[in-house]
Design a protein around this motif. Structure first.
Motif, short mmCIF file in Angstrom:
data_model
loop_
_atom_site.label_atom_id
_atom_site.label_comp_id
_atom_site.label_asym_id
_atom_site.label_seq_id
_atom_site.Cartn_x
_atom_site.Cartn_y
_atom_site.Cartn_z
N ILE A 205 0.88 -1.10 -0.09
CA ILE A 205 -0.19 -0.06 -0.01
C ILE A 205 0.98 0.98 0.17
CG2 ILE A 205 -1.99 1.21 1.30
CD1 ILE A 205 -2.53 -1.38 2.49
N PRO A 206 1.06 1.66 -1.12
CA PRO A 206 1.97 3.02 -1.27
C PRO A 206 1.60 4.03 -0.33
CG PRO A 206 1.56 2.48 -3.31
CD PRO A 206 0.64 1.52 -2.40
N ARG A 207 2.67 4.81 0.30
CA ARG A 207 2.33 5.65 1.21
C ARG A 207 2.94 7.15 0.63
NH1 ARG A 207 3.82 4.76 7.42
NH2 ARG A 207 2.44 6.45 7.83
N PRO A 208 2.32 8.32 1.24
CA PRO A 208 3.01 9.57 0.85
C PRO A 208 4.57 9.57 1.51
CG PRO A 208 0.81 9.94 1.80
CD PRO A 208 1.27 8.58 1.93
N GLU A 209 5.37 10.46 0.61
CA GLU A 209 6.87 10.25 1.19
C GLU A 209 7.16 11.95 1.08
OE1 GLU A 209 9.15 7.93 -1.03
OE2 GLU A 209 8.39 5.97 -0.38
N GLY A 210 6.84 12.77 2.03
CA GLY A 210 7.13 14.15 2.10
C GLY A 210 6.42 14.87 0.85
N GLY A 211 7.22 15.68 0.06
CA GLY A 211 6.49 16.11 -1.03
C GLY A 211 6.74 15.65 -2.26
N SER A 212 7.37 14.50 -2.19
CA SER A 212 7.78 13.72 -3.73
C SER A 212 6.59 12.95 -4.07
CB SER A 212 8.98 12.88 -3.23
OG SER A 212 8.70 11.98 -2.16
N GLU A 213 6.48 12.79 -5.50
CA GLU A 213 5.28 12.06 -5.92
C GLU A 213 5.58 10.66 -5.94
OE1 GLU A 213 3.28 11.63 -10.63
OE2 GLU A 213 4.71 13.43 -9.98
N VAL A 214 4.49 9.81 -5.54
CA VAL A 214 4.59 8.36 -5.22
C VAL A 214 3.64 7.68 -6.03
CG1 VAL A 214 4.30 6.60 -3.53
CG2 VAL A 214 5.53 8.66 -2.78
N ALA A 215 4.18 6.71 -6.77
CA ALA A 215 3.07 6.00 -7.76
C ALA A 215 2.27 5.16 -6.97
CB ALA A 215 3.76 5.28 -8.72
N GLY A 216 0.91 4.93 -7.43
CA GLY A 216 0.20 4.02 -6.76
C GLY A 216 -0.49 4.61 -5.52
N LEU A 217 -0.35 6.11 -5.17
CA LEU A 217 -1.22 6.52 -3.88
C LEU A 217 -2.68 6.22 -4.09
CD1 LEU A 217 0.53 9.66 -3.08
CD2 LEU A 217 0.53 7.60 -1.77
N GLY A 218 -3.33 5.66 -2.81
CA GLY A 218 -4.73 5.43 -2.96
C GLY A 218 -5.08 4.13 -3.41
N LYS A 219 -4.07 3.21 -3.70
CA LYS A 219 -4.28 2.14 -4.21
C LYS A 219 -3.57 0.98 -3.12
CE LYS A 219 -4.12 3.81 -8.78
NZ LYS A 219 -3.50 3.45 -10.13
N ALA A 220 -3.96 -0.36 -3.42
CA ALA A 220 -3.32 -1.28 -2.72
C ALA A 220 -3.22 -2.51 -3.52
CB ALA A 220 -4.13 -2.07 -1.56
N PHE A 221 -2.06 -3.15 -3.71
CA PHE A 221 -1.63 -4.26 -4.75
C PHE A 221 -1.33 -5.39 -3.80
CE2 PHE A 221 -0.37 -0.20 -6.46
CZ PHE A 221 -0.75 -0.17 -7.37
N VAL A 222 -2.33 -6.50 -4.23
CA VAL A 222 -2.32 -7.66 -3.58
C VAL A 222 -1.75 -8.73 -4.37
CG1 VAL A 222 -3.60 -9.13 -1.93
CG2 VAL A 222 -4.39 -6.55 -2.34
N GLU A 223 -0.74 -9.59 -3.54
CA GLU A 223 -0.15 -10.63 -4.52
C GLU A 223 -0.69 -12.18 -3.91
OE1 GLU A 223 4.00 -12.11 -6.31
OE2 GLU A 223 3.90 -11.62 -4.12
N TYR A 224 -1.28 -13.07 -4.87
CA TYR A 224 -1.74 -14.21 -4.12
C TYR A 224 -0.83 -15.40 -4.56
CZ TYR A 224 -6.04 -12.18 -2.57
OH TYR A 224 -7.04 -11.41 -2.02
N SER A 225 -0.79 -16.47 -3.96
CA SER A 225 -0.10 -17.64 -4.31
C SER A 225 -0.55 -18.32 -5.33
CB SER A 225 -0.19 -18.65 -2.91
OG SER A 225 -1.38 -19.05 -2.80
N ASP A 226 -1.85 -18.08 -6.03
CA ASP A 226 -2.37 -18.42 -7.15
C ASP A 226 -3.00 -17.60 -7.89
OD1 ASP A 226 -4.77 -19.11 -6.01
OD2 ASP A 226 -3.92 -21.13 -4.97
N ILE A 227 -3.31 -17.90 -9.19
CA ILE A 227 -4.40 -17.13 -9.93
C ILE A 227 -5.76 -17.10 -9.42
CG2 ILE A 227 -5.42 -16.84 -12.24
CD1 ILE A 227 -2.98 -17.08 -13.23
N GLU A 228 -6.11 -18.41 -8.87
CA GLU A 228 -7.43 -18.75 -8.59
C GLU A 228 -7.85 -17.68 -7.20
OE1 GLU A 228 -11.45 -20.15 -8.25
OE2 GLU A 228 -9.69 -20.18 -9.79
N GLY A 229 -6.76 -17.71 -6.28
CA GLY A 229 -7.05 -16.70 -5.29
C GLY A 229 -7.23 -15.33 -5.59
#
Length: 368
Positions: free
Chosen positions: A309-333
């Motif tokens: 889950i990307p977080r703000p870092e001072g005044g620098s631009e951070v990709a993916g803010l407001g999003k979460a990226f979830v990796e599963y052990s398989d495609i079915e999940g």
């Protein structure tokens, strides 16, 4: 004598304009319709403004607009559904209009030679308030060409009609367009996919041009179809340099199938968009609570191997803010999570779930 003539013809020189935007007033209405009449070639009484008087009812959001001639009032009837300050307005005859008497005073139908395309109306096509499947596309970056905008829209299907509205003096884009698809079923998909989409420094507004038209109930999977078209976001990323780029290419995670259809490629990684506000991520305790909540929920669908889950870092631009990226052990999940979490409410937001390319996730590229 002239005053008597004006009084006798007033019922045929007035038009009713309904559905006015909240900030409209007599001056803006008069200026708008005078300019539009000049733009379409509807002024037949000579140079000058076509509008001589406006009476507005603010409470009921309608106005009576008095034109200087019967013929110009008839030409104005072709403007039904025109966009005024971001809203399509209804243009009708007033209730006191007497068609039998009016026929003796001048033409009662608009001229067939009006240049309606100059103001975004399409002759011979279901247009404005009378065309339920005609789309208004606003917030278009001014530097995009007509060809580029059409390519964007045609990613969803062939168009039956398209008009990019331009300034009649400079020929430059005014930042909005109208279109109609050959397949009406595409209309709701386009609205769901493109409305609110960021393009450079602009945000697209895509909706039916008719104020009274709502999405059709026989397409319950509109948002799912729209999500499958999320490759269109690639266009937004290209928009800053659109003057030198075409709109070819698809977003990683998608492939072009037969007949130009965009097909989603399942992966083990799911991106959850519109999930949290940036401010909620600044406080360490709030961030930890959000992280735990999301991981707990996502674990219901399979084994979560990694959550970012990307977080703000001072005044620098951070990709993916407001999003979460979830990796599963398989495609079915990942498949179960995407199906269950898409359009789910989280902290008051309607989540958009989509597959994310595994290679980009492993490289830490979280721009999807």
């Amino acid at each position: 004598m002239q005053a008597m003539t004006q009084q006798a013809t007033r019922h045929a020189r007035r038009i009713y304009v309904g559905g006015l935007p909240p900030l409209a007033n007599e001056q803006t209405i008069a200026a708008f319709f005078s300019q539009v009449m000049a733009a379409i070639g509807g002024n037949t009484a000579g140079p000058g403004d076509a509008v001589v008087n406006v009476y507005i009812n603010h409470e009921k959001k309608f106005a009576f607009v008095e034109m200087r001639s019967v013929e110009e009032a008839s030409n104005a009837m072709a403007l039904n559904g025109i966009m005024f300050e971001g809203m399509p307005v209804r243009v009708r005859r007033p209730t006191d209009y007497n068609p039998t008497l009016a026929a003796t005073l001048g033409p009662s139908q608009p001229s067939p030679h009006l240049n309606l395309a100059a103001v975004g109306l399409t002759p011979g096509c279901s247009s404005g308030a009378d065309g339920p499947d005609k789309l208004f596309v606003g917030g278009v970056p001014y530097y995009l060409t007509e060809t580029q905008i059409k390519e964007l829209l045609e990613s969803f299907g062939p168009l039956r009609g398209f008009d990019l509205v331009k300034d009649w003096e400079t020929g430059n884009s005014k930042g909005y367009a109208f279109c109609v698809y050959q397949d009406p079923a595409v209309t709701d998909v386009v609205c769901a996919a493109l409305n609110g989409l960021k393009m450079g420094d602009k945000t697209l507004t895509v909706r039916r041009a008719s104020a009274g038209s709502e999405p059709k109930a026989d397409h319950p999977d509109v948002f799912q179809q729209a999500q499958q078209q999320i490759a269109i976001q690639k266009l937004a990323l290209q928009a800053a340099g659109a003057g030198a780029m075409g709109f070819g290419g698809l977003m990683p995670g998608y492939t072009m199938g037969q007949a130009g259809a965009v097909t989603e490629v399942p992966t083990k990684v799911v991106s959850l968009n519109q999930l949290v506000s940036v401010d909620d991520l600044r406080d360490d305790q709030e961030y930890a609570d959000i992280y735990d909540d999301i991981k707990e929920e996502c674990s219901k669908f399979g084994t979560v191997t990694k959550l970012v889950i990307p977080r703000p870092e001072g005044g620098s631009e951070v990709a993916g803010l407001g999003k979460a990226f979830v990796e599963y052990s398989d495609i079915e999940g990942a498949r179960k999570a995407k199906a269950s979490l898409h359009q789910r409410k989280f902290a008051g937001n309607s989540v958009i779930a989509a597959y994310y390319p595994e290679d980009k996730f492993q490289r830490g590229e979280l721009d999807g």
